[in-house]
Design a protein around this motif. Structure first.
Motif, mmCIF file in Angstrom:
data_model
loop_
_atom_site.group_PDB
_atom_site.id
_atom_site.type_symbol
_atom_site.label_atom_id
_atom_site.label_comp_id
_atom_site.label_asym_id
_atom_site.label_seq_id
_atom_site.Cartn_x
_atom_site.Cartn_y
_atom_site.Cartn_z
ATOM 1 N N GLY A 160 -21.255 -20.535 -22.680
ATOM 2 C CA GLY A 160 -21.377 -21.450 -21.552
ATOM 3 C C GLY A 160 -21.701 -22.878 -21.935
ATOM 4 O O GLY A 160 -21.702 -23.760 -21.068
ATOM 5 N N ASP A 161 -21.973 -23.145 -23.196
ATOM 6 C CA ASP A 161 -22.261 -24.510 -23.631
ATOM 7 C C ASP A 161 -20.983 -25.341 -23.671
ATOM 8 O O ASP A 161 -19.914 -24.855 -24.037
ATOM 9 C CB ASP A 161 -22.875 -24.519 -25.039
ATOM 10 N N ALA A 162 -21.097 -26.598 -23.303
ATOM 11 C CA ALA A 162 -19.994 -27.544 -23.434
ATOM 12 C C ALA A 162 -20.001 -28.065 -24.868
ATOM 13 O O ALA A 162 -21.046 -28.431 -25.399
ATOM 14 C CB ALA A 162 -20.140 -28.692 -22.451
ATOM 15 N N VAL A 163 -18.834 -28.057 -25.505
ATOM 16 C CA VAL A 163 -18.723 -28.462 -26.898
ATOM 17 C C VAL A 163 -17.590 -29.467 -27.062
ATOM 18 O O VAL A 163 -16.673 -29.541 -26.250
ATOM 19 C CB VAL A 163 -18.489 -27.253 -27.828
ATOM 20 N N LEU A 164 -17.667 -30.226 -28.129
ATOM 21 C CA LEU A 164 -16.618 -31.169 -28.513
ATOM 22 C C LEU A 164 -15.878 -30.559 -29.693
ATOM 23 O O LEU A 164 -16.485 -30.230 -30.717
ATOM 24 C CB LEU A 164 -17.232 -32.516 -28.894
ATOM 25 N N TYR A 194 -23.054 -30.409 -26.093
ATOM 26 C CA TYR A 194 -23.652 -31.224 -25.040
ATOM 27 C C TYR A 194 -24.806 -30.461 -24.386
ATOM 28 O O TYR A 194 -24.757 -29.240 -24.256
ATOM 29 C CB TYR A 194 -22.608 -31.566 -23.968
ATOM 30 N N THR A 195 -25.808 -31.205 -23.942
ATOM 31 C CA THR A 195 -26.916 -30.602 -23.203
ATOM 32 C C THR A 195 -26.460 -30.298 -21.776
ATOM 33 O O THR A 195 -25.373 -30.706 -21.355
ATOM 34 C CB THR A 195 -28.120 -31.551 -23.162
ATOM 35 N N LYS A 196 -27.296 -29.608 -21.022
ATOM 36 C CA LYS A 196 -26.949 -29.275 -19.638
ATOM 37 C C LYS A 196 -26.768 -30.531 -18.794
ATOM 38 O O LYS A 196 -25.857 -30.612 -17.975
ATOM 39 C CB LYS A 196 -28.021 -28.381 -19.020
ATOM 40 N N ALA A 197 -27.627 -31.518 -18.979
ATOM 41 C CA ALA A 197 -27.515 -32.762 -18.216
ATOM 42 C C ALA A 197 -26.236 -33.510 -18.594
ATOM 43 O O ALA A 197 -25.556 -34.057 -17.729
ATOM 44 C CB ALA A 197 -28.734 -33.641 -18.453
#
Length: 104
Positions: free
Chosen positions: A63-67, A85-88
């Motif tokens: 579920g983490d957003a990644v580059l 990326y963090t949740k915010a």
């Protein structure tokens, strides 16, 4: 569990955006051996590896957003994770249209 650090507006504006050869994605499954299945913003799923310099410093969960930096020769199937990326920051990317709503 500890306190959560709240990001200020300045830190949200310093969110790294994808450049040439990079794309945003969401980690869908941890495969083991430092590999992650990532659903990318272009609609493709890629098997991405976590390079050695990030392996022990950045922990990636489902579920983490990644580059993702795409490989030159298998860019439809493979890539390297270059940031998380963090949740915010993830919420900021969704609100500003960088990360599609259907992907989350």
């Amino acid at each position: 569990m500890g306190k959560r650090r709240v990001l200020s507006e300045k830190e949200l504006k310093d969110t790294p955006l994808p450049s040439e050869g990079q794309i945003l994605g969401i980690a869908k499954r941890i495969l083991g051996a430092d590999r992650v299945l990532v659903a990318c913003a272009d609609g493709k799923e890629r098997i991405c590896r976590i390079p050695g310099k990030l392996r022990k410093r950045v922990w990636i969960r489902v579920g983490d957003a990644v580059l993702v930096e795409l490989w030159g020769f298998q860019e439809d199937k493979r890539g390297d994770i270059v940031g998380r990326y963090t949740k915010a920051q993830k919420q900021w990317l969704i609100e500003n249209g960088y990360l599609p709503e259907w992907l989350v």
